[in-house]
Write a protein that holds these residues in place. Structure first.
Motif, PDB file in Angstrom:
ATOM      1  N   ARG A  74       0.974  -1.191  -0.052  1.00  0.00           N
ATOM      2  CA  ARG A  74       0.046   0.048  -0.140  1.00  0.00           C
ATOM      3  C   ARG A  74       0.749   1.297   0.004  1.00  0.00           C
ATOM      4  NH1 ARG A  74      -2.046  -0.481   4.912  1.00  0.00           N
ATOM      5  NH2 ARG A  74      -0.488   0.995   5.776  1.00  0.00           N
ATOM      6  N   ASP A  75       1.911   1.287   0.712  1.00  0.00           N
ATOM      7  CA  ASP A  75       2.733   2.377   0.786  1.00  0.00           C
ATOM      8  C   ASP A  75       3.809   2.920  -0.102  1.00  0.00           C
ATOM      9  OD1 ASP A  75       1.312   2.993   3.145  1.00  0.00           O
ATOM     10  OD2 ASP A  75       2.955   2.103   4.498  1.00  0.00           O
ATOM     11  N   ILE A  76       3.935   1.927  -1.258  1.00  0.00           N
ATOM     12  CA  ILE A  76       4.860   2.102  -2.367  1.00  0.00           C
ATOM     13  C   ILE A  76       3.963   2.810  -3.425  1.00  0.00           C
ATOM     14  CG2 ILE A  76       5.949   1.036  -4.245  1.00  0.00           C
ATOM     15  CD1 ILE A  76       7.053  -1.222  -2.259  1.00  0.00           C
ATOM     16  N   THR A  77       4.041   4.145  -3.304  1.00  0.00           N
ATOM     17  CA  THR A  77       3.407   4.789  -4.198  1.00  0.00           C
ATOM     18  C   THR A  77       3.990   5.469  -5.372  1.00  0.00           C
ATOM     19  OG1 THR A  77       3.986   6.927  -3.009  1.00  0.00           O
ATOM     20  CG2 THR A  77       1.872   5.797  -2.310  1.00  0.00           C
ATOM     21  N   LYS A  78       5.407   5.396  -5.473  1.00  0.00           N
ATOM     22  CA  LYS A  78       6.080   5.627  -6.695  1.00  0.00           C
ATOM     23  C   LYS A  78       7.034   4.596  -6.938  1.00  0.00           C
ATOM     24  CE  LYS A  78       6.166  10.686  -5.612  1.00  0.00           C
ATOM     25  NZ  LYS A  78       7.093  12.013  -5.337  1.00  0.00           N
ATOM     26  N   LEU A  79       6.994   4.142  -8.437  1.00  0.00           N
ATOM     27  CA  LEU A  79       7.654   2.965  -9.083  1.00  0.00           C
ATOM     28  C   LEU A  79       8.848   3.394  -9.666  1.00  0.00           C
ATOM     29  CD1 LEU A  79       7.678  -0.014  -8.551  1.00  0.00           C
ATOM     30  CD2 LEU A  79       6.262  -0.345 -10.572  1.00  0.00           C
ATOM     31  N   ARG A  80       8.353   4.321 -10.837  1.00  0.00           N
ATOM     32  CA  ARG A  80       9.359   4.565 -12.019  1.00  0.00           C
ATOM     33  C   ARG A  80      10.668   5.224 -11.478  1.00  0.00           C
ATOM     34  NH1 ARG A  80       8.984   5.237 -17.535  1.00  0.00           N
ATOM     35  NH2 ARG A  80       7.399   3.511 -17.420  1.00  0.00           N
ATOM     36  N   ASP A  81      11.778   4.666 -11.560  1.00  0.00           N
ATOM     37  CA  ASP A  81      13.115   5.334 -11.175  1.00  0.00           C
ATOM     38  C   ASP A  81      13.241   5.477  -9.847  1.00  0.00           C
ATOM     39  OD1 ASP A  81      13.863   5.477 -13.891  1.00  0.00           O
ATOM     40  OD2 ASP A  81      12.974   7.645 -13.951  1.00  0.00           O
ATOM     41  N   HIS A  82      12.411   4.483  -8.943  1.00  0.00           N
ATOM     42  CA  HIS A  82      12.683   4.645  -7.385  1.00  0.00           C
ATOM     43  C   HIS A  82      13.256   3.188  -7.209  1.00  0.00           C
ATOM     44  CE1 HIS A  82      10.452   8.341  -7.349  1.00  0.00           C
ATOM     45  NE2 HIS A  82      10.536   8.324  -6.021  1.00  0.00           N
ATOM     46  N   ARG A  83      13.904   3.191  -5.700  1.00  0.00           N
ATOM     47  CA  ARG A  83      14.504   2.088  -5.352  1.00  0.00           C
ATOM     48  C   ARG A  83      13.923   1.896  -3.915  1.00  0.00           C
ATOM     49  NH1 ARG A  83      19.569   2.639  -5.635  1.00  0.00           N
ATOM     50  NH2 ARG A  83      19.931   1.405  -7.608  1.00  0.00           N
ATOM     51  N   TYR A  84      13.425   0.869  -3.300  1.00  0.00           N
ATOM     52  CA  TYR A  84      12.999   0.782  -1.862  1.00  0.00           C
ATOM     53  C   TYR A  84      13.987  -0.463  -1.080  1.00  0.00           C
ATOM     54  CZ  TYR A  84       8.841   3.220  -3.322  1.00  0.00           C
ATOM     55  OH  TYR A  84       8.071   4.170  -3.925  1.00  0.00           O
ATOM     56  N   PHE A  85      14.561  -0.061  -0.200  1.00  0.00           N
ATOM     57  CA  PHE A  85      15.438  -1.014   0.470  1.00  0.00           C
ATOM     58  C   PHE A  85      14.471  -1.263   1.808  1.00  0.00           C
ATOM     59  CE2 PHE A  85      18.106  -2.779   3.841  1.00  0.00           C
ATOM     60  CZ  PHE A  85      19.102  -3.445   3.012  1.00  0.00           C
ATOM     61  N   VAL A  86      14.247  -2.634   1.936  1.00  0.00           N
ATOM     62  CA  VAL A  86      13.055  -2.974   3.279  1.00  0.00           C
ATOM     63  C   VAL A  86      13.657  -4.115   3.920  1.00  0.00           C
ATOM     64  CG1 VAL A  86      10.689  -3.419   3.655  1.00  0.00           C
ATOM     65  CG2 VAL A  86      11.475  -2.493   1.534  1.00  0.00           C
ATOM     66  N   ILE A  87      13.690  -3.880   5.335  1.00  0.00           N
ATOM     67  CA  ILE A  87      13.841  -4.913   6.273  1.00  0.00           C
ATOM     68  C   ILE A  87      12.531  -5.281   6.757  1.00  0.00           C
ATOM     69  CG2 ILE A  87      14.594  -5.192   8.637  1.00  0.00           C
ATOM     70  CD1 ILE A  87      16.944  -4.978   6.813  1.00  0.00           C
ATOM     71  N   ILE A  88      12.353  -6.673   6.664  1.00  0.00           N
ATOM     72  CA  ILE A  88      11.041  -7.338   7.125  1.00  0.00           C
ATOM     73  C   ILE A  88      11.347  -8.461   8.167  1.00  0.00           C
ATOM     74  CG2 ILE A  88      10.076  -7.044   4.753  1.00  0.00           C
ATOM     75  CD1 ILE A  88      11.066  -9.707   3.765  1.00  0.00           C
ATOM     76  N   ASN A  89      10.308  -8.541   8.908  1.00  0.00           N
ATOM     77  CA  ASN A  89      10.250  -9.431  10.064  1.00  0.00           C
ATOM     78  C   ASN A  89       9.870 -10.880   9.646  1.00  0.00           C
ATOM     79  OD1 ASN A  89       7.719  -9.552  10.344  1.00  0.00           O
ATOM     80  ND2 ASN A  89       7.430  -8.872  12.472  1.00  0.00           N
ATOM     81  N   HIS A 138      -0.724  -4.669 -14.183  1.00  0.00           N
ATOM     82  CA  HIS A 138      -0.904  -5.692 -15.316  1.00  0.00           C
ATOM     83  C   HIS A 138       0.614  -6.105 -15.751  1.00  0.00           C
ATOM     84  CE1 HIS A 138      -5.385  -6.272 -15.154  1.00  0.00           C
ATOM     85  NE2 HIS A 138      -5.106  -4.772 -14.594  1.00  0.00           N
ATOM     86  N   VAL A 139       0.856  -7.419 -15.702  1.00  0.00           N
ATOM     87  CA  VAL A 139       2.347  -7.738 -16.007  1.00  0.00           C
ATOM     88  C   VAL A 139       2.178  -8.541 -17.358  1.00  0.00           C
ATOM     89  CG1 VAL A 139       4.189  -9.303 -15.228  1.00  0.00           C
ATOM     90  CG2 VAL A 139       3.032  -7.761 -13.583  1.00  0.00           C
ATOM     91  N   LYS A 140       3.268  -8.278 -18.293  1.00  0.00           N
ATOM     92  CA  LYS A 140       3.295  -9.109 -19.579  1.00  0.00           C
ATOM     93  C   LYS A 140       3.809 -10.429 -18.972  1.00  0.00           C
ATOM     94  CE  LYS A 140       3.873  -5.396 -22.645  1.00  0.00           C
ATOM     95  NZ  LYS A 140       4.963  -4.967 -23.779  1.00  0.00           N
ATOM     96  N   ARG A 141       4.926 -10.322 -18.249  1.00  0.00           N
ATOM     97  CA  ARG A 141       5.723 -11.400 -17.842  1.00  0.00           C
ATOM     98  C   ARG A 141       6.657 -11.316 -16.667  1.00  0.00           C
ATOM     99  NH1 ARG A 141      11.223 -13.956 -19.352  1.00  0.00           N
ATOM    100  NH2 ARG A 141      10.926 -16.203 -20.207  1.00  0.00           N
ATOM    101  N   PHE A 177       9.703  -8.484 -13.448  1.00  0.00           N
ATOM    102  CA  PHE A 177       8.197  -8.459 -14.052  1.00  0.00           C
ATOM    103  C   PHE A 177       8.576  -7.210 -14.910  1.00  0.00           C
ATOM    104  CE2 PHE A 177       6.933  -7.295  -9.963  1.00  0.00           C
ATOM    105  CZ  PHE A 177       6.222  -6.050 -10.207  1.00  0.00           C
ATOM    106  N   GLU A 178       7.751  -7.424 -16.078  1.00  0.00           N
ATOM    107  CA  GLU A 178       7.747  -6.391 -17.004  1.00  0.00           C
ATOM    108  C   GLU A 178       6.261  -6.017 -17.260  1.00  0.00           C
ATOM    109  OE1 GLU A 178       8.173  -4.739 -21.734  1.00  0.00           O
ATOM    110  OE2 GLU A 178       8.821  -6.930 -21.079  1.00  0.00           O
ATOM    111  N   THR A 179       5.612  -4.735 -16.643  1.00  0.00           N
ATOM    112  CA  THR A 179       4.509  -4.448 -16.980  1.00  0.00           C
ATOM    113  C   THR A 179       4.015  -3.785 -18.216  1.00  0.00           C
ATOM    114  OG1 THR A 179       4.591  -2.120 -16.166  1.00  0.00           O
ATOM    115  CG2 THR A 179       4.692  -3.561 -14.190  1.00  0.00           C
ATOM    116  N   HIS A 180       2.621  -3.920 -18.272  1.00  0.00           N
ATOM    117  CA  HIS A 180       2.239  -3.678 -19.653  1.00  0.00           C
ATOM    118  C   HIS A 180       2.420  -1.802 -19.890  1.00  0.00           C
ATOM    119  CE1 HIS A 180       0.089  -6.588 -21.441  1.00  0.00           C
ATOM    120  NE2 HIS A 180      -0.096  -7.216 -20.182  1.00  0.00           N
ATOM    121  N   CYS A 181       2.551  -1.203 -18.803  1.00  0.00           N
ATOM    122  CA  CYS A 181       2.717   0.429 -18.957  1.00  0.00           C
ATOM    123  C   CYS A 181       4.185   0.676 -19.217  1.00  0.00           C
ATOM    124  CB  CYS A 181       2.065   1.116 -17.705  1.00  0.00           C
ATOM    125  SG  CYS A 181       2.900   0.413 -15.999  1.00  0.00           S
TER     126      CYS A 181
END
Length: 254
Positions: free
Chosen positions: A56-71, A90-93, A165-169
């Motif tokens: 939900r909190d990933i609102t920007k994707l293009r040219d962004h990088r998220y480093f996440v620590i998960i439990n 929607h993902v092509k592949r 994955f590659e998206t249709h957009c």
């Protein structure tokens, strides 16, 4: 203090911009390559325990990088479904490399295929996992995911945990880190980034693995179809002349 003398600096150093390439121009067999020019990517550091919250909190994707620590309660496989469905992506592949997965992960991926969020899904699992689950989870995986020739499974000596994955957009997303698709009760890290260069690099070698170690012979369906056509042709064909004459002669004698 003595000042810096400019006449001691070599402004004619042997620096050539051609030593760097704009694209990752490599062949799979090449050992030494030109390093690509680095692209500035906005990096965001996060900590999460629930896959749905991160999606939900990933609102920007293009040219962004998220480093996440998960439990240990975070399920990487759940994040993939929540991220695509929640953002209507929607993902092509899609290609997933993982050491192992669970039945719930299989159901989640089936939801993406059946819901039209993923057109084609490829999965690479460790040969250790494939061997131990060949009579349990592997048949279930085939049953749930191998529909309409849109799925391929490969088993190889791999310990990678990568989803691309590659998206249709036009986005090219790479998710990599220490986490398998299922929960592990350990602190893990994942990186989520939109990066075509990194996507193309991973896509190339993963395609080699899939081609060599695939477990589904997709061409068999075409062969079965042609065989069925041949059978139908034979069943519907006219009776050969000699056979018909023998039959007619036999009927007259009787």
């Amino acid at each position: 203090m003595r000042g810096l003398k400019l006449d001691n600096l070599d402004f004619d150093a042997d620096f050539n911009i051609d030593d760097f390439s704009d694209e990752l121009d490599i062949e799979f067999e090449t050992r030494y390559i030109k390093p690509p020019k680095a692209k500035e990517i906005a990096e965001i550091n996060l900590k999460y325990s629930k896959a749905e919250d991160l999606a939900r909190d990933i609102t920007k994707l293009r040219d962004h990088r998220y480093f996440v620590i998960i439990n240990g309660t975070f399920v990487f496989g759940d994040f993939i479904e929540a991220f695509l469905v929640g953002n209507n992506i929607h993902v092509k592949r899609m290609t997933i490399s993982t050491l192992s997965l669970s039945e719930n992960n299989v159901d989640s991926l089936a939801n993406l295929l059946n819901g039209g969020y993923v057109d084609e899904l490829n999965m690479i699992v460790s040969d250790f996992f494939y061997s131990h689950e060949r009579n349990n989870l592997i048949p279930y995986l085939y049953e749930r995911l191998d529909k309409n020739n849109r799925f391929q499974l490969a088993a190889a000596s791999t310990h990678c945990k990568i989803c691309i994955f590659e998206t249709h957009c036009g986005n090219h997303v790479v998710i990599h880190g220490s986490a398998n698709l299922r929960s592990s009760s350990n602190i893990e890290q994942i990186v989520i980034e939109e990066n075509k260069v990194l996507y193309d690099f991973n896509n190339e070698y993963q395609n080699h693995i899939i081609d060599k170690f695939r477990t589904i012979n997709k061409s068999i369906r075409g062969k079965e179809l042609w065989h069925q056509v041949q059978v139908e042709n034979l069943e519907g064909a006219e009776e050969p002349v000699k056979a018909r004459r023998r039959r007619q002669k036999k009927e007259l004698l009787n």
